[in-house]
Design a protein around this motif. Structure first.
Motif, short mmCIF file in Angstrom:
data_model
loop_
_atom_site.label_atom_id
_atom_site.label_comp_id
_atom_site.label_asym_id
_atom_site.label_seq_id
_atom_site.Cartn_x
_atom_site.Cartn_y
_atom_site.Cartn_z
N LEU A 47 -4.12 -2.74 0.65
CA LEU A 47 -4.33 -1.47 -0.03
C LEU A 47 -3.03 -0.68 -0.11
O LEU A 47 -2.21 -0.71 0.80
CB LEU A 47 -5.39 -0.64 0.69
N GLU A 206 -10.86 0.66 -1.91
CA GLU A 206 -10.31 0.80 -3.25
C GLU A 206 -11.12 1.83 -4.03
O GLU A 206 -12.35 1.84 -3.98
CB GLU A 206 -10.34 -0.54 -3.97
N GLU A 299 -6.07 -1.71 -4.74
CA GLU A 299 -5.92 -2.97 -4.01
C GLU A 299 -4.82 -3.80 -4.63
O GLU A 299 -4.67 -3.87 -5.85
CB GLU A 299 -7.25 -3.75 -4.04
#
Length: 319
Positions: A47, A206, A299
């Motif tokens: 991330l 996300e 992501e």
């Protein structure tokens, strides 16, 4: 006719009260076991966030740029940080911006220090120790690990919110000695230190949105107003600007019943009794430096996990 909250003293007070550092509860580490799957290669994902920033100085401090300071960095998973110089130092002939700016400059330079290692409390400690300017500042630092864990350390009344699917899922709480007197890192020995920081970690997903701000932002904008803007606009830079502009508009509106005026009334600050009899109350925004940082979490796919990297926690009882 309403009475503006700006008639109260807007300067943060210098607060050098003793600190209380309770001993942290130590829990045994969670054991891990490796699980190998020779027939399935798992995609490796990390991330990160796309960041937008915006700073609007106090109306009376536009010529100096205000006393807030901030930095963002793509180091590790990403770093966000804000420091708010305590304006009360101006009464002693000290420029309050010098401390906050040096503190953030030091933090930026120390992000890659091996001992920091995505630990924002350690980063605050090292940055504070390296700061030689006279003054004090509230400060907040958030560091994102590549596994999606956001580590936060906060001293004072800067703040951070995390929104998911239009809902507030996390909020820091301000630290203060009394109303308008926040915890602060200081050049004085009697001030707070990194030990006093509120420290926490949040697992991000996300699509989450991080909103970090100085008190000049959160004193003038409600959470539902933040949601309305970040839900409508998907660009981090646009979000940061629109949020800062909204806070700036509210800050000079004497009729706006702001988060700050609500808090002031709850602490006993209000119009005289004879005005209350007439149905009046203390209202208004809080003129201040306004800093906003917005991070949109996304992501990154970086290949595939090797078998030896597929690790899951063993959730067997610890006691």
């Amino acid at each position: 006719m309403t009475s503006p909250v700006s008639r109260l003293s807007m300067s943060h007070f210098l607060c050098f009260l003793p600190s209380y550092n309770p001993k942290p509860l130590k829990l045994p580490p969670i054991p891990h076991r490796r699980q190998f799957s020779p027939s399935l290669r798992q995609p490796r994902s990390e991330l990160s966030f796309t960041v937008g920033t915006h700073l609007i100085p106090h109306p009376a401090k536009v010529h100096t740029g205000g006393e807030d300071a901030f930095f963002v960095s793509s180091s590790k998973g990403g770093v966000l940080a804000i420091a708010d110089g305590v304006s009360g130092w101006a009464e002693r002939g000290v420029n309050p911006a010098l401390f906050s700016r040096e503190l953030m400059a030091n933090a930026s330079n120390l992000v890659m220090n091996e001992e920091v290692n995505c630990n924002p409390q350690m980063l605050l400690m090292k940055a504070h120790a390296a700061t030689s300017s006279t003054g004090s500042a509230t400060a907040i630092v958030a560091m994102l690990e590549k596994n999606g864990v956001l580590n936060i350390a906060n001293v004072g009344d800067c703040g951070l919110r995390i929104f998911r699917n239009g809902l507030l899922i996390f909020s820091t709480s301000p630290q203060e000695h009394y109303f308008n007197c926040p915890y602060q890192l200081s050049s004085e020995k009697a001030g707070q230190t990194y030990h006093d920081a509120m420290v926490c970690s949040v697992k991000l997903l996300e699509g989450d949105t991080i909103v970090m701000g100085s008190d000049g932002f959160f004193d003038n904008v409600f959470d539902h107003e933040i949601v309305a803007i970040i839900s409508q606009f998907k660009d981090a830079a646009d979000d940061a600007k629109r949020l800062a502009d909204l806070a700036n508009t509210h800050s000079t509106d004497v009729n706006f019943d702001s988060p700050y005026s609500l808090e002031a009334r709850s602490r006993g600050f209000d119009v005289p009794l004879w005005r209350k009899v007439l149905g009046q109350k203390l209202t208004g925004g809080k003129p201040d430096d306004i800093t906003v940082i917005v991070g949109h979490v996304h992501e990154l796919h970086t290949g595939y996990l090797e078998e030896s990297e597929a690790v899951t926690a063993d959730l067997s009882p610890l006691f």
